[in-house]
Design a protein around this motif. Structure first.
Motif, PDB file in Angstrom:
ATOM      1  N   UNK A 114       0.822  -1.177   0.000  1.00 42.64           N
ATOM      2  CA  UNK A 114       0.000   0.000   0.000  1.00 42.64           C
ATOM      3  C   UNK A 114       0.874   1.252   0.000  1.00 42.64           C
ATOM      4  N   UNK A 115       1.960   1.211   0.731  1.00 41.40           N
ATOM      5  CA  UNK A 115       2.847   2.370   0.793  1.00 41.40           C
ATOM      6  C   UNK A 115       3.403   2.701  -0.579  1.00 41.40           C
ATOM      7  N   UNK A 116       3.856   1.707  -1.332  1.00 43.28           N
ATOM      8  CA  UNK A 116       4.418   1.979  -2.653  1.00 43.28           C
ATOM      9  C   UNK A 116       3.343   2.487  -3.605  1.00 43.28           C
ATOM     10  N   UNK A 117       2.095   2.074  -3.407  1.00 47.44           N
ATOM     11  CA  UNK A 117       1.007   2.572  -4.245  1.00 47.44           C
ATOM     12  C   UNK A 117       0.821   4.074  -4.020  1.00 47.44           C
ATOM     13  N   UNK A 118       0.903   4.509  -2.765  1.00 49.52           N
ATOM     14  CA  UNK A 118       0.808   5.942  -2.486  1.00 49.52           C
ATOM     15  C   UNK A 118       1.993   6.685  -3.100  1.00 49.52           C
ATOM     16  N   UNK A 119       3.174   6.105  -3.014  1.00 44.93           N
ATOM     17  CA  UNK A 119       4.354   6.735  -3.621  1.00 44.93           C
ATOM     18  C   UNK A 119       4.193   6.861  -5.129  1.00 44.93           C
ATOM     19  N   UNK A 120       3.636   5.820  -5.749  1.00 48.48           N
ATOM     20  CA  UNK A 120       3.405   5.851  -7.194  1.00 48.48           C
ATOM     21  C   UNK A 120       2.405   6.947  -7.565  1.00 48.48           C
ATOM     22  N   UNK A 121       1.347   7.058  -6.778  1.00 44.11           N
ATOM     23  CA  UNK A 121       0.347   8.091  -7.052  1.00 44.11           C
ATOM     24  C   UNK A 121       0.961   9.479  -6.886  1.00 44.11           C
ATOM     25  N   UNK A 122       1.726   9.655  -5.821  1.00 43.03           N
ATOM     26  CA  UNK A 122       2.389  10.942  -5.582  1.00 43.03           C
ATOM     27  C   UNK A 122       3.324  11.287  -6.743  1.00 43.03           C
ATOM     28  N   UNK A 123       4.089  10.328  -7.230  1.00 40.86           N
ATOM     29  CA  UNK A 123       5.001  10.557  -8.349  1.00 40.86           C
ATOM     30  C   UNK A 123       4.221  10.925  -9.604  1.00 40.86           C
ATOM     31  N   UNK A 124       3.105  10.248  -9.823  1.00 41.87           N
ATOM     32  CA  UNK A 124       2.276  10.531 -10.997  1.00 41.87           C
ATOM     33  C   UNK A 124       1.728  11.960 -10.939  1.00 41.87           C
ATOM     34  N   UNK A 125       1.257  12.358  -9.772  1.00 40.97           N
ATOM     35  CA  UNK A 125       0.674  13.690  -9.625  1.00 40.97           C
ATOM     36  C   UNK A 125       1.718  14.779  -9.841  1.00 40.97           C
ATOM     37  N   UNK A 126       2.925  14.585  -9.320  1.00 38.96           N
ATOM     38  CA  UNK A 126       3.957  15.614  -9.439  1.00 38.96           C
ATOM     39  C   UNK A 126       4.635  15.607 -10.792  1.00 38.96           C
ATOM     40  N   UNK A 127       4.548  14.508 -11.545  1.00 41.13           N
ATOM     41  CA  UNK A 127       5.257  14.402 -12.819  1.00 41.13           C
ATOM     42  C   UNK A 127       4.536  15.098 -13.966  1.00 41.13           C
ATOM     43  N   UNK A 128       3.251  15.254 -13.849  1.00 43.69           N
ATOM     44  CA  UNK A 128       2.493  15.818 -14.956  1.00 43.69           C
ATOM     45  C   UNK A 128       1.820  17.118 -14.534  1.00 43.69           C
ATOM     46  N   UNK A 129       1.565  17.991 -15.515  1.00 45.27           N
ATOM     47  CA  UNK A 129       0.823  19.206 -15.178  1.00 45.27           C
ATOM     48  C   UNK A 129      -0.568  18.831 -14.679  1.00 45.27           C
ATOM     49  N   UNK A 130      -1.045  19.549 -13.688  1.00 45.93           N
ATOM     50  CA  UNK A 130      -2.349  19.179 -13.117  1.00 45.93           C
ATOM     51  C   UNK A 130      -3.499  19.381 -14.101  1.00 45.93           C
ATOM     52  N   UNK A 131      -4.345  18.371 -14.176  1.00 50.52           N
ATOM     53  CA  UNK A 131      -5.583  18.458 -14.951  1.00 50.52           C
ATOM     54  C   UNK A 131      -6.707  18.277 -13.934  1.00 50.52           C
ATOM     55  N   UNK A 132      -7.449  19.336 -13.668  1.00 54.58           N
ATOM     56  CA  UNK A 132      -8.433  19.296 -12.578  1.00 54.58           C
ATOM     57  C   UNK A 132      -9.368  18.101 -12.616  1.00 54.58           C
ATOM     58  N   UNK A 133      -9.849  17.688 -13.776  1.00 54.21           N
ATOM     59  CA  UNK A 133     -10.805  16.578 -13.821  1.00 54.21           C
ATOM     60  C   UNK A 133     -10.158  15.270 -13.372  1.00 54.21           C
ATOM     61  N   UNK A 134      -8.919  15.017 -13.812  1.00 54.92           N
ATOM     62  CA  UNK A 134      -8.232  13.783 -13.407  1.00 54.92           C
ATOM     63  C   UNK A 134      -7.895  13.811 -11.923  1.00 54.92           C
ATOM     64  N   UNK A 135      -7.441  14.966 -11.429  1.00 57.61           N
ATOM     65  CA  UNK A 135      -7.109  15.063 -10.008  1.00 57.61           C
ATOM     66  C   UNK A 135      -8.350  14.908  -9.141  1.00 57.61           C
ATOM     67  N   UNK A 136      -9.465  15.448  -9.597  1.00 58.41           N
ATOM     68  CA  UNK A 136     -10.708  15.311  -8.845  1.00 58.41           C
ATOM     69  C   UNK A 136     -11.152  13.849  -8.807  1.00 58.41           C
ATOM     70  N   UNK A 137     -11.047  13.169  -9.928  1.00 58.22           N
ATOM     71  CA  UNK A 137     -11.396  11.754  -9.984  1.00 58.22           C
ATOM     72  C   UNK A 137     -10.476  10.934  -9.081  1.00 58.22           C
TER      73      UNK A 137
END
Length: 131
Positions: free
Chosen positions: A1-24
């Motif tokens: 579970x910890x690595x899944x959170x790390x993966x999500x965090x990396x995904x969020x910081x790697x790409x420009x924010x798109x409000x619809x995807x971040x909200x989902x």
């Protein structure tokens, strides 16, 4: 579970924010957290019932009750956990092994093994990583 959170965090910081995807993603994470809270509450309830039965069993034994195991037997039977004859030896063996492992927890660890790098993973709705 910890690595899944790390993966999500990396995904969020790697790409420009798109409000619809971040909200989902936020809704998905909130759903996951709510499920975990519910599971934790259920586990705490089961633990409390088992602890209460164990304490009542020990109190009944100390008070000289003719059948002190009644409380624990009832709680285990309620969850389908009463061992039958075949399981008894395996359960006793597992308990001895667990006690042995717990006794060695405080010992200093040996040399650390190096971890093999793995590709980032991310599961769930719209949780994919590029790269």
């Amino acid at each position: 579970m910890r690595s899944e959170f790390d993966d999500i965090r990396a995904h969020i910081t790697a790409e420009p924010p798109r409000p619809s995807e971040l909200l989902e993603l936020a809704h998905s994470l909130l759903d996951d957290l709510e499920q975990l809270r519910t599971r934790e509450a259920i586990l705490r309830s089961h633990y409390l019932a088992l602890l209460t039965a164990a304490r009542a069993t020990m109190a009944a034994d100390a008070a000289g009750h003719p059948a002190p195991l009644t409380f624990l037997q009832h709680e285990l039977a309620e969850h389908g956990q009463l061992p039958d004859g075949e399981q008894a030896q395996r359960i006793l063996s597992d308990a001895v092994a667990a006690q042995s492992m717990l006794a060695h927890l405080d010992e200093p660890a040996g040399p650390r093994r190096t971890r093999v790098a793995r590709a980032p993973l991310c599961g769930g709705v719209s949780r994919s990583l590029r790269g």
